[in-house]
Write an enzyme that holds these catalytic residues in place. Structure first.
Site, PDB file in Angstrom:
ATOM      1  N   HIS A  67       0.830  -1.211   0.000  1.00 47.90           N
ATOM      2  CA  HIS A  67       0.000   0.000   0.000  1.00 47.90           C
ATOM      3  C   HIS A  67       0.864   1.260   0.000  1.00 47.90           C
ATOM      4  O   HIS A  67       1.884   1.314   0.672  1.00 47.90           O
ATOM      5  CB  HIS A  67      -0.918   0.017   1.221  1.00 47.90           C
ATOM      6  CG  HIS A  67      -2.072  -0.935   1.105  1.00 47.90           C
ATOM      7  ND1 HIS A  67      -1.906  -2.300   1.141  1.00 47.90           N
ATOM      8  CD2 HIS A  67      -3.389  -0.710   0.918  1.00 47.90           C
ATOM      9  CE1 HIS A  67      -3.092  -2.875   0.988  1.00 47.90           C
ATOM     10  NE2 HIS A  67      -4.007  -1.938   0.852  1.00 47.90           N
ATOM     11  N   VAL A 120      -2.238   2.099   7.071  1.00 47.02           N
ATOM     12  CA  VAL A 120      -3.303   1.849   6.089  1.00 47.02           C
ATOM     13  C   VAL A 120      -4.641   2.154   6.740  1.00 47.02           C
ATOM     14  O   VAL A 120      -4.916   1.718   7.856  1.00 47.02           O
ATOM     15  CB  VAL A 120      -3.268   0.392   5.578  1.00 47.02           C
ATOM     16  CG1 VAL A 120      -4.451   0.117   4.643  1.00 47.02           C
ATOM     17  CG2 VAL A 120      -1.953   0.105   4.850  1.00 47.02           C
TER      18      VAL A 120
END
Lengths: 174, 174
Positions: A67, A120
Site C-alpha cells: 500500500h 493503512v
C-alpha cells in the site's frame, strides 16, 4: 457485472477486472478464482478475507507494504493506482495545506519506522481530520495490534472496491 | 547490489527493486522483508521459496495465474513486464512463424482449459523447440503434478531474476 457473470469468467478476465481489490496483490484475486462459483457477493468477499487470514503474519505485513503512503510520494508523483488516487482525493489527501502535508509526512515516517509497514486506513470511510488523528494515535500501538488493524482496513478498502465493480449501484461507503 | 546492501533497504526500496522477482506478486517480496537480514543470496532465495511453499494450493495457483501466456496476448500488445518481455524474446517467442504461433496459441488454450492456470516455464533455460514440446507433453499431466511443476518453474524464473539484480555478474542460466 453480477456474481453469476463473474463466476463465468476465465481467470484472465477475472484477474483483469478484480485484480486490484487488494492493492497491488492480484495473487489474492487469482487465488480465490479456484473457489468459484461464489453463491453471492458475500461469498466472494469472504473468500478473499479467509485467504488473507490464512496467510502467515509476514504475508499480512507483505499486503500492508504493497500500500502507498497517504499523501505520500506516489500521490505527489502521479504513480498511485487509479483506485488509490480516487480514494485519497476523496478524503482530501490531494488538497492538504503545507502544514498538514508536513505533519502527515512526519507521522507516516514515524509509523513506518516503528512498525515496518505503512499506515493503512480506508480513506473512503473517513476524512482528513480523522486520518491525521488516527495516524497520530495508532503510532502508539503495539506492532501486532497495528498489523491486525491494518488488515481490517485492507478488508474495508477491498469491500468497497468490490462493491463498486460487482454492485455498481451500491453506496461507496460501508 | 549485494545482500548486505539489500538488508539495509527500507521496505519501499526493497519492494521497488525486487518486487517482480515473482511475476506480478510484490506481496511475496514485501512479505519476506520481515525476515531480513539475509545472511547470503541463498538465504534470500530460500525465504521466497519457503513463503511460496507455505501458501495453500489456491495461492500457488494464484501465482501461476499472474503469469502471462508465452507468445500470448500480452506479448502481442506490448503489455508484458520488462522481465517477461526479455525472457520471452530470448527464447524466440517474439519471432515465431505463423504456424508456430498458432500451434502455441492452441496449446496454451488447451492447457488453461484443462488446468485453470497458464503454462509456466523458465524461458531463459530453454528454447522454442523445447517449449513447444513441453507444452504439448505437459498438457497430459494431472492437475496437481502441473501445479507443482509450474511452481518449480516460477522458482527458477525467480532465481534468475534475483541473480540479475543481486549478483549482476552471474550467468543468466542456472
Amino acid at each position: 457485472m453480477d456474481v453469476a457473470a463473474l463466476n463465468a469468467l476465465p481467470f484472465e478476465d477475472f484477474v483483469n477486472i478484480l485484480g486490484n481489490v487488494v492493492e497491488k496483490c492480484p495473487l489474492i484475486t487469482a487465488a480465490i478464482w479456484s473457489e468459484r462459483p461464489f453463491v453471492n457477493f458475500t461469498a466472494l468477499e469472504t473468500a478473499i478475507s479467509d485467504f488473507i487470514d490464512a496467510l502467515p503474519e509476514s504475508g499480512k505485513e507483505g499486503i500492508l507494504r504493497c500500500h502507498p503512503d497517504l499523501a505520500g510520494r506516489d500521490l505527489q508523483s502521479g504513480t498511485l493506482t487509479r483506485e488509490s488516487r480516487e480514494e485519497q482525493a476523496g478524503a482530501g489527501m490531494s488538497a492538504l495545506s503545507s502544514a498538514e502535508a508536513s505533519r502527515m509526512s512526519r507521522l507516516n515516517e514515524e509509523y513506518k519506522q516503528r512498525f515496518g509497514f505503512p499506515f493503512v486506513i480506508c480513506a473512503r470511510m473517513t476524512d482528513k481530520a480523522n486520518i491525521l488523528r488516527q495516524l497520530s494515535e495508532r503510532c502508539l500501538n503495539e506492532r501486532a495490534t497495528e498489523r491486525a488493524r491494518g488488515i481490517e482496513e485492507v478488508k474495508k478498502i477491498c469491500s468497497l472496491r468490490l462493491r463498486a465493480l460487482v454492485l455498481p449501484d451500491a453506496p461507496n461507503k460501508l
